[in-house]
Design a protein around this motif. Structure first.
Motif, PDB file in Angstrom:
ATOM      1  N   GLY A  66     -36.582  72.692 -14.956  1.00 29.96           N
ATOM      2  CA  GLY A  66     -36.835  74.126 -15.021  1.00 29.96           C
ATOM      3  C   GLY A  66     -36.287  74.892 -13.830  1.00 29.96           C
ATOM      4  O   GLY A  66     -36.700  76.030 -13.562  1.00 29.96           O
ATOM      5  N   LYS A  67     -35.339  74.281 -13.113  1.00 29.52           N
ATOM      6  CA  LYS A  67     -34.769  74.909 -11.927  1.00 29.52           C
ATOM      7  C   LYS A  67     -33.421  75.583 -12.204  1.00 29.52           C
ATOM      8  O   LYS A  67     -32.835  76.185 -11.298  1.00 29.52           O
ATOM      9  N   ALA A  68     -32.917  75.445 -13.414  1.00 26.72           N
ATOM     10  CA  ALA A  68     -31.632  76.056 -13.765  1.00 26.72           C
ATOM     11  C   ALA A  68     -31.677  76.540 -15.206  1.00 26.72           C
ATOM     12  O   ALA A  68     -32.357  75.954 -16.057  1.00 26.72           O
ATOM     13  N   SER A  69     -30.958  77.598 -15.473  1.00 25.98           N
ATOM     14  CA  SER A  69     -30.897  78.155 -16.823  1.00 25.98           C
ATOM     15  C   SER A  69     -29.860  77.413 -17.655  1.00 25.98           C
ATOM     16  O   SER A  69     -28.877  76.883 -17.130  1.00 25.98           O
ATOM     17  N   VAL A  70     -30.063  77.387 -18.944  1.00 27.19           N
ATOM     18  CA  VAL A  70     -29.053  76.869 -19.863  1.00 27.19           C
ATOM     19  C   VAL A  70     -27.966  77.929 -20.002  1.00 27.19           C
ATOM     20  O   VAL A  70     -28.256  79.106 -20.177  1.00 27.19           O
ATOM     21  N   GLY A  71     -26.707  77.523 -19.881  1.00 26.83           N
ATOM     22  CA  GLY A  71     -25.617  78.487 -20.043  1.00 26.83           C
ATOM     23  C   GLY A  71     -24.760  78.649 -18.811  1.00 26.83           C
ATOM     24  O   GLY A  71     -23.946  79.557 -18.743  1.00 26.83           O
ATOM     25  N   LYS A  78     -19.171  78.157 -24.342  1.00 18.37           N
ATOM     26  CA  LYS A  78     -20.252  78.492 -25.268  1.00 18.37           C
ATOM     27  C   LYS A  78     -20.683  77.290 -26.108  1.00 18.37           C
ATOM     28  O   LYS A  78     -21.881  77.096 -26.364  1.00 18.37           O
ATOM     29  N   ALA A  79     -19.739  76.467 -26.537  1.00 23.93           N
ATOM     30  CA  ALA A  79     -20.077  75.335 -27.405  1.00 23.93           C
ATOM     31  C   ALA A  79     -21.040  74.370 -26.720  1.00 23.93           C
ATOM     32  O   ALA A  79     -22.042  73.944 -27.300  1.00 23.93           O
ATOM     33  N   VAL A  80     -20.732  74.024 -25.468  1.00 23.35           N
ATOM     34  CA  VAL A  80     -21.578  73.100 -24.713  1.00 23.35           C
ATOM     35  C   VAL A  80     -22.926  73.741 -24.409  1.00 23.35           C
ATOM     36  O   VAL A  80     -23.983  73.105 -24.549  1.00 23.35           O
ATOM     37  N   ASN A  81     -22.894  74.982 -23.996  1.00 18.80           N
ATOM     38  CA  ASN A  81     -24.145  75.665 -23.654  1.00 18.80           C
ATOM     39  C   ASN A  81     -25.061  75.815 -24.878  1.00 18.80           C
ATOM     40  O   ASN A  81     -26.280  75.687 -24.765  1.00 18.80           O
ATOM     41  N   ASP A  82     -24.471  76.056 -26.032  1.00 13.99           N
ATOM     42  CA  ASP A  82     -25.269  76.158 -27.257  1.00 13.99           C
ATOM     43  C   ASP A  82     -25.877  74.807 -27.624  1.00 13.99           C
ATOM     44  O   ASP A  82     -27.019  74.727 -28.098  1.00 13.99           O
ATOM     45  N   GLU A  83     -25.116  73.735 -27.410  1.00 11.46           N
ATOM     46  CA  GLU A  83     -25.622  72.391 -27.713  1.00 11.46           C
ATOM     47  C   GLU A  83     -26.803  72.040 -26.815  1.00 11.46           C
ATOM     48  O   GLU A  83     -27.812  71.494 -27.262  1.00 11.46           O
ATOM     49  N   ILE A  84     -26.685  72.367 -25.527  1.00 13.54           N
ATOM     50  CA  ILE A  84     -27.774  72.084 -24.592  1.00 13.54           C
ATOM     51  C   ILE A  84     -28.993  72.940 -24.920  1.00 13.54           C
ATOM     52  O   ILE A  84     -30.133  72.483 -24.846  1.00 13.54           O
ATOM     53  N   ALA A  85     -28.739  74.184 -25.299  1.00 13.35           N
ATOM     54  CA  ALA A  85     -29.841  75.074 -25.670  1.00 13.35           C
ATOM     55  C   ALA A  85     -30.607  74.509 -26.862  1.00 13.35           C
ATOM     56  O   ALA A  85     -31.840  74.579 -26.920  1.00 13.35           O
ATOM     57  N   GLY A  89     -34.392  73.489 -27.001  1.00 18.76           N
ATOM     58  CA  GLY A  89     -35.189  74.346 -27.866  1.00 18.76           C
ATOM     59  C   GLY A  89     -35.315  75.762 -27.350  1.00 18.76           C
ATOM     60  O   GLY A  89     -36.337  76.423 -27.546  1.00 18.76           O
ATOM     61  N   VAL A  90     -34.246  76.235 -26.672  1.00 16.82           N
ATOM     62  CA  VAL A  90     -34.247  77.600 -26.131  1.00 16.82           C
ATOM     63  C   VAL A  90     -32.943  78.280 -26.511  1.00 16.82           C
ATOM     64  O   VAL A  90     -32.040  77.665 -27.089  1.00 16.82           O
ATOM     65  N   GLU A  91     -32.823  79.538 -26.153  1.00 14.78           N
ATOM     66  CA  GLU A  91     -31.576  80.262 -26.359  1.00 14.78           C
ATOM     67  C   GLU A  91     -30.748  80.190 -25.085  1.00 14.78           C
ATOM     68  O   GLU A  91     -31.281  80.336 -23.989  1.00 14.78           O
ATOM     69  N   ALA A  92     -29.453  79.965 -25.246  1.00 15.52           N
ATOM     70  CA  ALA A  92     -28.566  79.892 -24.082  1.00 15.52           C
ATOM     71  C   ALA A  92     -28.447  81.259 -23.437  1.00 15.52           C
ATOM     72  O   ALA A  92     -28.346  82.278 -24.122  1.00 15.52           O
ATOM     73  N   MET A  93     -28.475  81.282 -22.112  1.00 16.83           N
ATOM     74  CA  MET A  93     -28.327  82.529 -21.385  1.00 16.83           C
ATOM     75  C   MET A  93     -26.892  83.031 -21.513  1.00 16.83           C
ATOM     76  O   MET A  93     -25.934  82.264 -21.337  1.00 16.83           O
ATOM     77  N   GLU A  94     -26.754  84.286 -21.852  1.00 17.86           N
ATOM     78  CA  GLU A  94     -25.423  84.870 -21.954  1.00 17.86           C
ATOM     79  C   GLU A  94     -24.867  85.070 -20.546  1.00 17.86           C
ATOM     80  O   GLU A  94     -25.454  85.793 -19.737  1.00 17.86           O
ATOM     81  N   THR A  95     -23.750  84.444 -20.263  1.00 21.79           N
ATOM     82  CA  THR A  95     -23.137  84.575 -18.943  1.00 21.79           C
ATOM     83  C   THR A  95     -21.723  85.117 -19.086  1.00 21.79           C
ATOM     84  O   THR A  95     -20.990  84.733 -19.997  1.00 21.79           O
ATOM     85  N   GLU A  96     -21.364  85.983 -18.187  1.00 22.93           N
ATOM     86  CA  GLU A  96     -20.022  86.551 -18.208  1.00 22.93           C
ATOM     87  C   GLU A  96     -19.043  85.573 -17.578  1.00 22.93           C
ATOM     88  O   GLU A  96     -19.316  84.997 -16.531  1.00 22.93           O
TER      89      GLU A  96
END
Length: 274
Positions: A66-71, A78-85, A89-96
C-alpha cells in the motif's frame, strides 16, 4: 565401536538441528501475499526506476504494502497497469506520460580547446571546469546519458544528446547520469519546449553560442495563455497553462522554441537556424 558412536552422535545432532530449523521456520514465517508473484510477472522487468523504486520487484512489493499506486510503470504503459489493477481489484491511476528533454541545442557552441581525455561527461567537467565548451550550461556530448538509457531513446547527434520521445519511457535515468543537470522531465503531450539551459545575459551568451535563449521576452509577450516567462534570462514554460499553440515558437528569433515531440524536429529547426 567409536565409529558407531560417532555416527549415532552425528545423527542425533542432525535431528536436533533439523528440529530447531523447523521450529524457527514456523516461528519466523512471514506470510507471502499471493498477489506479489503475478504482479511481478506482469511488470516488464526493465528495472529502470521510472516508478520511483529501485526495480520492478521493489515496486511490486510497494503496491502490495500500500506504499505505491497502481499505474506508475512507464515502460509497461496502460496494458501493464490495467493488468496489475485487475490483480489488485482496483482502478489504475491515470498518469500523464512524461519524457526526457535535453535542454541544449548547442551544436554551434564555441570550444575552449581540444579535449582529449576520457570520453565521459563527469571527467571532462572536472578537468575543464565547466567542460570543454565555452557555454557553462551546455551539453558536452560524451554520452553518459546514452549509456544508461534502457530503451535506446537517447543518442548524441552533432555533439549534443537528443531524445527520441517515441522510445522514451520517462525513467529519467539519463537525468540522473547528467553531471550538468540539463535533462528534465516534460509532458509528452505538451510538446513545445525551450531547449536551452543558459542563464547568461544575451550579450554574454552570444559570445559562445548563436542559438541559445537571449531572454528577449518576445515569447512571453506573444503567449495569450500566460504560459511562458523569462526567469533568470531564460524562457521557461508552465505546462499547466501551455496549450501547444506554437505562437511562441513562431515568434522566437533564435528558432529555439520548438515542437520536440518528433525525433527529426531538431534537425529541421537547426537547419532553419543555420
Amino acid at each position: 565401536m567409536n565409529i558407531v558412536f560417532a555416527i549415532v552422535v552425528l545423527g542425533v545432532m542432525g535431528g536436533v538441528f533439523g528440529l530447531l530449523l523447523a521450529v524457527a521456520s514456523k516461528a519466523f514465517y512471514v506470510e507471502k501475499d499471493e498477489r506479489l508473484e503475478p504482479i511481478t510477472e506482469a511488470l516488464p522487468g526493465a528495472n529502470c526506476g521510472g516508478c520511483g523504486f529501485s526495480g520492478c520487484g521493489a515496486y511490486a512489493q510497494a503496491i502490495i504494502d500500500g506504499k505505491a499506486s497502481v499505474g506508475l510503470c512507464a515502460v509497461g504503459g496502460k496494458a501493464v497497469n490495467d493488468e496489475i489493477a485487475a490483480i489488485m481489484g482496483v482502478e489504475a491511476m491515470e498518469t500523464e506520460r512524461k519524457v526526457a528533454l535535453v535542454k541544449c541545442r548547442g551544436y554551434s557552441a564555441t570550444k575552449k580547446g581540444l579535449y582529449d581525455g576520457i570520453s565521459d561527461c563527469a571527467a571532462a567537467l572536472r578537468l575543464a571546469g565547466n567542460g570543454p565548451n565555452n557555454c557553462p550550461h551546455g551539453c558536452m556530448g560524451f554520452g553518459n546519458c546514452t549509456k544508461v538509457c534502457p530503451t535506446g531513446a537517447i543518442a548524441v547527434v552533432n555533439g549534443v544528446a537528443r531524445v527520441d520521445h517515441e522510445k522514451c519511457v520517462g525513467c529519467m535515468a539519463c537525468r540522473d547520469a547528467c553531471p550538468k543537470g540539463i535533462i528534465q522531465e516534460v509532458p509528452y503531450s505538451q510538446d513545445i519546449v525551450v531547449a536551452c539551459s543558459s542563464t547568461e545575459r544575451g550579450a554574454a551568451l552570444r559570445k559562445y553560442c548563436d542559438i541559445g535563449c537571449i531572454g528577449c521576452r518576445l515569447c512571453e509577450k506573444t503567449c495569450e495563455h500566460d504560459a511562458i516567462h523569462v526567469v533568470d534570462n531564460l524562457a521557461r514554460i508552465d505546462y499547466t497553462k501551455c496549450v501547444s499553440c506554437s505562437a511562441c515558437a513562431e515568434k522566437c528569433p533564435r528558432h529555439l522554441i520548438a515542437d520536440c515531440n518528433m525525433w527529426n524536429d531538431f534537425n529541421i529547426v537547426e537547419a532553419k537556424a543555420r
